[in-house]
Design a protein around this motif. Structure first.
Motif, PDB file in Angstrom:
ATOM      1  N   PHE A 227      40.255  63.818  39.234  1.00 52.62           N
ATOM      2  CA  PHE A 227      39.891  64.410  40.519  1.00 52.62           C
ATOM      3  C   PHE A 227      40.770  63.860  41.626  1.00 52.62           C
ATOM      4  O   PHE A 227      41.268  62.731  41.562  1.00 52.62           O
ATOM      5  CB  PHE A 227      38.418  64.159  40.823  1.00 52.62           C
ATOM      6  CG  PHE A 227      37.479  64.865  39.878  1.00 52.62           C
ATOM      7  CD1 PHE A 227      37.031  66.148  40.147  1.00 52.62           C
ATOM      8  CD2 PHE A 227      37.075  64.245  38.705  1.00 52.62           C
ATOM      9  CE1 PHE A 227      36.191  66.810  39.266  1.00 52.62           C
ATOM     10  CE2 PHE A 227      36.225  64.894  37.813  1.00 52.62           C
ATOM     11  CZ  PHE A 227      35.784  66.178  38.093  1.00 52.62           C
ATOM     12  N   VAL A 228      40.934  64.667  42.671  1.00 54.11           N
ATOM     13  CA  VAL A 228      41.790  64.344  43.809  1.00 54.11           C
ATOM     14  C   VAL A 228      40.909  64.093  45.035  1.00 54.11           C
ATOM     15  O   VAL A 228      39.953  64.838  45.281  1.00 54.11           O
ATOM     16  CB  VAL A 228      42.769  65.503  44.095  1.00 54.11           C
ATOM     17  CG1 VAL A 228      43.603  65.209  45.338  1.00 54.11           C
ATOM     18  CG2 VAL A 228      43.652  65.757  42.885  1.00 54.11           C
ATOM     19  N   PHE A 229      41.244  63.075  45.783  1.00 57.29           N
ATOM     20  CA  PHE A 229      40.501  62.759  47.003  1.00 57.29           C
ATOM     21  C   PHE A 229      40.652  63.883  48.029  1.00 57.29           C
ATOM     22  O   PHE A 229      41.757  64.358  48.292  1.00 57.29           O
ATOM     23  CB  PHE A 229      41.010  61.450  47.593  1.00 57.29           C
ATOM     24  CG  PHE A 229      40.373  61.085  48.904  1.00 57.29           C
ATOM     25  CD1 PHE A 229      39.148  60.450  48.945  1.00 57.29           C
ATOM     26  CD2 PHE A 229      41.008  61.390  50.109  1.00 57.29           C
ATOM     27  CE1 PHE A 229      38.557  60.116  50.157  1.00 57.29           C
ATOM     28  CE2 PHE A 229      40.432  61.057  51.320  1.00 57.29           C
ATOM     29  CZ  PHE A 229      39.195  60.425  51.336  1.00 57.29           C
TER      30      PHE A 229
ATOM     31  N   ILE B 179      31.467  61.456  50.239  1.00 53.70           N
ATOM     32  CA  ILE B 179      32.854  61.401  49.775  1.00 53.70           C
ATOM     33  C   ILE B 179      33.049  62.605  48.859  1.00 53.70           C
ATOM     34  O   ILE B 179      32.277  62.814  47.925  1.00 53.70           O
ATOM     35  CB  ILE B 179      33.141  60.104  48.998  1.00 53.70           C
ATOM     36  CG1 ILE B 179      32.926  58.874  49.890  1.00 53.70           C
ATOM     37  CG2 ILE B 179      34.571  60.119  48.445  1.00 53.70           C
ATOM     38  CD1 ILE B 179      32.961  57.570  49.134  1.00 53.70           C
ATOM     39  N   THR B 180      34.075  63.392  49.119  1.00 48.35           N
ATOM     40  CA  THR B 180      34.316  64.596  48.329  1.00 48.35           C
ATOM     41  C   THR B 180      35.622  64.478  47.544  1.00 48.35           C
ATOM     42  O   THR B 180      36.665  64.109  48.097  1.00 48.35           O
ATOM     43  CB  THR B 180      34.369  65.845  49.232  1.00 48.35           C
ATOM     44  OG1 THR B 180      33.116  65.998  49.906  1.00 48.35           O
ATOM     45  CG2 THR B 180      34.653  67.097  48.410  1.00 48.35           C
ATOM     46  N   LEU B 181      35.545  64.811  46.259  1.00 48.88           N
ATOM     47  CA  LEU B 181      36.700  64.859  45.374  1.00 48.88           C
ATOM     48  C   LEU B 181      36.825  66.276  44.830  1.00 48.88           C
ATOM     49  O   LEU B 181      35.827  66.965  44.622  1.00 48.88           O
ATOM     50  CB  LEU B 181      36.540  63.880  44.205  1.00 48.88           C
ATOM     51  CG  LEU B 181      36.040  62.465  44.507  1.00 48.88           C
ATOM     52  CD1 LEU B 181      35.966  61.659  43.216  1.00 48.88           C
ATOM     53  CD2 LEU B 181      36.936  61.770  45.518  1.00 48.88           C
ATOM     54  N   GLU B 182      38.054  66.726  44.574  1.00 46.05           N
ATOM     55  CA  GLU B 182      38.280  68.054  44.024  1.00 46.05           C
ATOM     56  C   GLU B 182      39.068  67.970  42.726  1.00 46.05           C
ATOM     57  O   GLU B 182      39.774  66.994  42.463  1.00 46.05           O
ATOM     58  CB  GLU B 182      39.023  68.931  45.040  1.00 46.05           C
ATOM     59  CG  GLU B 182      38.189  69.221  46.275  1.00 46.05           C
ATOM     60  CD  GLU B 182      38.859  70.196  47.220  1.00 46.05           C
ATOM     61  OE1 GLU B 182      40.099  70.368  47.119  1.00 46.05           O
ATOM     62  OE2 GLU B 182      38.157  70.793  48.049  1.00 46.05           O
ATOM     63  N   ARG B 183      38.951  68.995  41.929  1.00 43.15           N
ATOM     64  CA  ARG B 183      39.590  69.056  40.615  1.00 43.15           C
ATOM     65  C   ARG B 183      41.100  68.864  40.735  1.00 43.15           C
ATOM     66  O   ARG B 183      41.746  69.453  41.602  1.00 43.15           O
ATOM     67  CB  ARG B 183      39.287  70.397  39.954  1.00 43.15           C
ATOM     68  CG  ARG B 183      39.827  70.561  38.549  1.00 43.15           C
ATOM     69  CD  ARG B 183      39.464  71.935  37.987  1.00 43.15           C
ATOM     70  NE  ARG B 183      39.844  72.034  36.592  1.00 43.15           N
ATOM     71  CZ  ARG B 183      41.050  72.388  36.171  1.00 43.15           C
ATOM     72  NH1 ARG B 183      41.986  72.684  37.065  1.00 43.15           N
ATOM     73  NH2 ARG B 183      41.309  72.442  34.872  1.00 43.15           N
TER      74      ARG B 183
ATOM     75  N   ASP C  18      34.734  71.731  39.489  1.00 45.79           N
ATOM     76  CA  ASP C  18      35.686  72.021  40.564  1.00 45.79           C
ATOM     77  C   ASP C  18      35.633  71.000  41.682  1.00 45.79           C
ATOM     78  O   ASP C  18      36.637  70.737  42.348  1.00 45.79           O
ATOM     79  CB  ASP C  18      35.406  73.406  41.162  1.00 45.79           C
ATOM     80  CG  ASP C  18      35.732  74.534  40.198  1.00 45.79           C
ATOM     81  OD1 ASP C  18      36.687  74.380  39.408  1.00 45.79           O
ATOM     82  OD2 ASP C  18      35.032  75.557  40.227  1.00 45.79           O
ATOM     83  N   ARG C  19      34.476  70.404  41.876  1.00 46.97           N
ATOM     84  CA  ARG C  19      34.304  69.487  43.015  1.00 46.97           C
ATOM     85  C   ARG C  19      33.172  68.514  42.722  1.00 46.97           C
ATOM     86  O   ARG C  19      32.197  68.862  42.051  1.00 46.97           O
ATOM     87  CB  ARG C  19      34.009  70.278  44.284  1.00 46.97           C
ATOM     88  CG  ARG C  19      33.667  69.440  45.497  1.00 46.97           C
ATOM     89  CD  ARG C  19      33.469  70.282  46.746  1.00 46.97           C
ATOM     90  NE  ARG C  19      34.720  70.912  47.182  1.00 46.97           N
ATOM     91  CZ  ARG C  19      34.898  71.448  48.373  1.00 46.97           C
ATOM     92  NH1 ARG C  19      33.911  71.459  49.255  1.00 46.97           N
ATOM     93  NH2 ARG C  19      36.042  71.991  48.702  1.00 46.97           N
ATOM     94  N   ILE C  20      33.313  67.292  43.208  1.00 49.34           N
ATOM     95  CA  ILE C  20      32.235  66.306  43.173  1.00 49.34           C
ATOM     96  C   ILE C  20      32.050  65.785  44.589  1.00 49.34           C
ATOM     97  O   ILE C  20      33.021  65.372  45.240  1.00 49.34           O
ATOM     98  CB  ILE C  20      32.561  65.113  42.257  1.00 49.34           C
ATOM     99  CG1 ILE C  20      32.862  65.570  40.820  1.00 49.34           C
ATOM    100  CG2 ILE C  20      31.411  64.117  42.247  1.00 49.34           C
ATOM    101  CD1 ILE C  20      33.338  64.440  39.933  1.00 49.34           C
TER     102      ILE C  20
END
Length: 490
Positions: free
Chosen positions: A155-157, A166-170, A183-185
């Protein structure tokens, strides 16, 4: 989750690691038997004398900014960051002299002597590989990229709104084809444990790590079909809850006082009442989860208030006219109400033998500063991960070289014993399995005899997630693993 992580680029605390594990891969991960499995390193070999370890790195891996991952990143991260700044780095990589990089995909660790502990410290949670091109020439502890990390993980910051989420994306370029599935955390920061439990029940959140709900709620949650309570995934962490003395305080320099306090605390009752059975009383500093190293036949301090009072009398701390023998402060760990209740339990236990305790509660940054930089405390309660090897997670409680102001989760008590230090030095370079175990048993015996720190409980921590969430890692390193394989039913 709670408390809020600190710098994600330098992951040394549980709240930080559970997020950073999704951003950074390690050289290896571990299987159910604690054997290394490939991650950024595809394969490895060790020389016959144990002084050279060669890692063959995975080709085609990119940092999230598109820069290729190479052996230069491994060399920089281990030599300049982990060895110099990590609370356990000085022990783990103490024998490491240099790292040779004959090409972009080969890293050769050159050691002064064999160092078995290294093989337990190669995952991202312990040896974090950072992008050299963004860190070299800076102080890694204050580098601004810690707050907006660039990793190699699944995942990407995306963003960090302090106090909120805090959001991370694929990562579309992840080296594992087809992963991650999500797709997202979004890691929400929810300070109230009851609110976290409610969010799980309503489906507002789908995954909560780090023993996230009130222990009193667990039995009820376990009966709900919509959620899953899972204790697997903590075996390699092996958390031990303990009571530290600040040996810089004169009243704690007499071992009879320390032993008296140990005899005053009913560890079984602490486990069953405060921790609702999600803990077992400790028999020493190395937990039973470390089966190959644990030694049960050590000096023990069973609950015995009469013995405690006798020892305090002998040490010159007799009851005054008010019935009080001594007074001191006690810092509670900051990771939730369970630790505050533990402090209250300890306070009540010690009051019975004539000791008055004032409980102090800080936020995490203040706790870390008071305990590990200023050493401004009398006693404290906290837990450390023992990990899979005592020389990763246990020796730092007692080793004099771990007394480094500003280095969190290390020797806060100030304990320094040349005999203990010599055992540490010998064990770090002993390649023979049986001889090394004998040394680590001696290490446990010294620590349990001198008792600068009372091992109270072996915690049975857990995670909770929605029944809609599948393939969450439940290996021994599961809590420190990424969610790359997890998928969610709509």
């Amino acid at each position: 989750m709670v408390p809020e992580p600190r710098d994600l680029g330098i992951a040394v605390s549980n709240p930080t690691i559970v997020v950073a594990a999704n951003l950074f891969d390690g050289l290896v991960t571990y299987d159910d038997n604690f054997k290394p499995r490939p991650q950024l390193a595809e394969s490895w070999a060790q020389s016959a004398d144990g002084k050279e370890i060669t890692f063959n790195l995975r080709k085609g891996v990119k940092w999230h900014d598109g820069t290729p991952f190479t052996s230069a990143d491994v060399k920089y991260s281990i030599l300049e960051v982990v060895k110099k700044t990590h609370p356990r780095g000085i022990g783990t990589y103490g024998q490491l002299q240099t790292i040779e990089t004959p090409d972009d995909y080969t890293a050769v660790l050159k050691l002064a002597a064999p160092s078995p502990v290294i093989w337990s410290a190669l995952s991202s949670s312990e040896t974090q590989i950072l992008p050299r091109h963004l860190y070299e020439g800076t102080d890694p502890l204050t580098n601004p990229w810690n707050a907006k990390p660039i990793g190699t993980g699944a995942f990407v910051f995306k963003e960090w709104v302090h106090g909120s989420h805090i959001t991370l994306e694929r990562n579309p370029d992840y080296w594992v084809a087809g992963k991650p599935y999500l797709d997202r955390i979004t890691f929400k920061l929810v300070p109230d444990a009851g609110a976290r439990a409610a969010a799980l029940e309503t489906g507002e959140v789908q995954y909560v790590p780090l023993s996230p709900v009130p222990l009193s709620d667990v039995s009820r949650l376990q009966k709900l079909p919509s959620v899953r309570v899972e204790t697997r995934g903590w075996e390699a962490v092996a958390p031990v809850f303990f009571f530290d003395f600040n040996l810089r305080r004169k009243q704690f320099q007499d071992v009879r006082v320390r032993r008296a306090i140990a005899h005053s605390i009913n560890r079984r009752a602490l486990a069953e009442t405060v921790w609702y059975g999600f803990a077992d009383p400790s028999t020493g500093p190395v937990p039973a989860a470390q089966k190959q190293f644990h030694e049960p036949n050590l000096p023990q301090y069973e609950f015995d208030p009469k013995k405690a009072e006798q020892l305090l009398d002998e040490a010159g701390f007799k009851r005054g006219v008010d019935g009080v023998r001594m007074r001191f402060t006690h810092l509670n760990h900051t990771y939730g109400d369970d630790f505050k209740r533990s402090g209250e339990f300890i306070r009540q236990q010690l009051k019975r033998v004539g000791i008055e305790v004032e409980l102090i509660n800080y936020d995490l940054p203040t706790f870390l500063r008071k305990a590990y930089t200023e050493y401004d405390f009398d006693t404290l309660n906290v837990f450390y991960a023992a990990f899979s090897d005592p020389q990763l997670g246990v020796q730092r409680r007692f080793w004099s070289k771990a007394i480094q102001p500003g280095s969190a989760w290390s020797n806060a008590s100030g304990y320094s014993n040349p005999a203990f230090d010599q055992v540490v030095a010998d064990a770090l370079v002993e390649p023979d399995v049986a001889k090394r175990r004998a040394l680590l048993v001696k290490l446990q015996s010294i620590a349990q005899t001198d008792l600068p720190s009372i091992s109270l409980l072996e915690l049975k921590q857990f995670r909770v997630w929605s029944s809609r969430l599948h393939d969450v890692d439940v290996s021994p390193v599961g809590v420190y693993a990424s969610l790359a394989s997890a998928w969610l039913v709509p």
